[in-house]
Design a protein around this motif. Structure first.
Motif, mmCIF file in Angstrom:
data_model
loop_
_atom_site.group_PDB
_atom_site.id
_atom_site.type_symbol
_atom_site.label_atom_id
_atom_site.label_comp_id
_atom_site.label_asym_id
_atom_site.label_seq_id
_atom_site.Cartn_x
_atom_site.Cartn_y
_atom_site.Cartn_z
ATOM 1 N N ALA A 134 0.829 -1.205 0.000
ATOM 2 C CA ALA A 134 0.000 0.000 0.000
ATOM 3 C C ALA A 134 0.864 1.256 0.000
ATOM 4 C CB ALA A 134 -0.924 -0.006 1.216
ATOM 5 N N GLU B 168 2.363 1.911 -3.499
ATOM 6 C CA GLU B 168 1.386 2.473 -4.435
ATOM 7 C C GLU B 168 0.988 3.900 -4.049
ATOM 8 O OE1 GLU B 168 0.379 1.186 -7.332
ATOM 9 O OE2 GLU B 168 1.809 -0.445 -6.981
ATOM 10 N N GLY C 185 -4.497 -0.393 0.049
ATOM 11 C CA GLY C 185 -3.909 -1.371 -0.856
ATOM 12 C C GLY C 185 -4.516 -2.735 -0.605
ATOM 13 N N ALA D 3 -5.987 0.560 -4.424
ATOM 14 C CA ALA D 3 -5.080 -0.053 -5.392
ATOM 15 C C ALA D 3 -5.137 -1.561 -5.230
ATOM 16 C CB ALA D 3 -3.656 0.449 -5.170
ATOM 17 N N GLY E 157 -3.805 -5.320 -5.829
ATOM 18 C CA GLY E 157 -2.585 -6.070 -6.096
ATOM 19 C C GLY E 157 -2.806 -7.552 -5.883
ATOM 20 N N ASN F 55 -2.676 -1.917 -9.596
ATOM 21 C CA ASN F 55 -1.387 -1.433 -9.103
ATOM 22 C C ASN F 55 -0.442 -1.069 -10.248
ATOM 23 O OD1 ASN F 55 0.766 -3.768 -9.561
ATOM 24 N ND2 ASN F 55 -1.204 -4.715 -9.043
ATOM 25 N N GLY G 236 5.969 -4.177 -5.636
ATOM 26 C CA GLY G 236 5.318 -3.272 -4.705
ATOM 27 C C GLY G 236 5.763 -3.460 -3.269
#
Length: 306
Positions: free
Chosen positions: A115, A118, A132, A251, A253, A286, A292
């Motif tokens: 998170a 991003e 996230g 976001a 992922g 993402n 990430g």
């Protein structure tokens, strides 16, 4: 060694330990990875220390060190808890790494690191509140507010995967048993294995996620129904999240987030459930992919090097 600082991030995974060095603008200067010695805590510590030293030698710079991985650090004991690399549970990972590297080390949950990555320079760049979402083997999440991870009083902020799927239908209730001990957790509906399980229930075939995607693209009815159900459940779960946190950006992922089909019309479906007249929250794929977590670990020291 140069006095110019770098940020070193380490991602402690179940099968590999990855480390990167970022310059202050976020450019990756160097990257290393080794297999995780999953059954030897001392060797895990030594591997992380060696990776950090290798990156510093390669870049000729000394860095801050952040580590991301499953689980969290107990606020009561300072020891690791809840990691699926079970050998680190109950161990003083922060203290041991700080001592070995002769500098403070920050350790954070890997979903929080995702998170943060991003939020800093990914899908949530410029947003004040970013959530996230991890849709992978499990379902997790992390919260970033004003560029900093929000772990919460019990260090479980973002664990939406272990809340019940909202607005269950009679066919869904009570849901399958989750490893956490409860029934009907979001993880049991939205993880990668859950997607495959739903298809299996419909067809009796054990098929991997990418093959289900291919069948949906070919117009197979069972595959299309599986994705429709998945997206419906995802929209309900995200709406509940928005009702509680009301983030600027969500976001997505994890492996399931790579399936383009789940984004088609998703925001409109979420809006039908969220307690608002118009949904302004952006729901985005993402930017940094599998990097990430390790990038976010490096960014754990971002506030120290502006």
């Amino acid at each position: 060694m140069s006095h110019e600082s770098i940020r070193i991030g380490v991602d402690l995974g179940g099968t590999k330990i990855e480390a990167i060095a970022l310059d202050l603008s976020g450019e990756i200067l160097a990257r290393r990875r080794v297999a995780t010695p999953a059954h030897d805590y001392g060797e895990i510590v030594r591997s992380i220390v060696a990776l950090v030293h290798d990156l510093e030698l390669e870049t000729d710079r000394r860095g801050t060190v952040g580590v991301g991985g499953p689980g969290s650090i107990s606020t009561h004991t300072g020891l690791v808890k809840g990691s699926n690399t079970t050998v680190v549970n109950g161990k003083p990972l922060v203290a041991d790494l700080s001592r070995a590297l002769q500098r403070p080390v920050r350790v954070e949950n890997d979903a929080n690191c995702f998170a943060l990555s991003e939020a800093v320079d990914g899908a949530g760049r410029g947003a004040r509140v970013v959530f996230g979402v991890i849709l992978g083997t499990g379902v997790g999440g992390g919260v970033v507010i004003d560029g900093k991870t929000h772990a919460g009083r019990n260090r479980i902020a973002g664990e939406w995967g272990h809340t019940p799927l909202p607005w269950m239908t009679p066919q869904e209730y009570p849901g399958r048993r989750c490893f956490c001990g409860h029934d009907g957790c979001i993880e049991t509906f939205l993880s990668g294995p859950a997607l495959a399980h739903d298809y299996f229930v419909r067809t009796g075939e054990a098929v991997k996620g990418l093959d289900i995607v291919a069948r949906a693209d070919e117009g197979e009815e069972a595959a299309l129904a599986t994705f429709d159900a998945y997206q419906d459940r995802l929209s309900r779960a995200l709406a509940m999240l928005i009702d509680i946190l009301d983030p600027d950006v969500i976001a997505l992922g994890g492996g399931v987030s790579n399936i383009a089909r789940i984004y088609e019309g998703l925001t409109a479906r979420v809006a039908r459930h969220a307690f608002t007249d118009a949904l302004d929250t952006k729901i985005l794929r993402n930017v940094h992919g599998d990097s990430g977590g390790v990038r976010g670990a490096a960014w754990l020291w971002r506030d120290e090097a502006q």
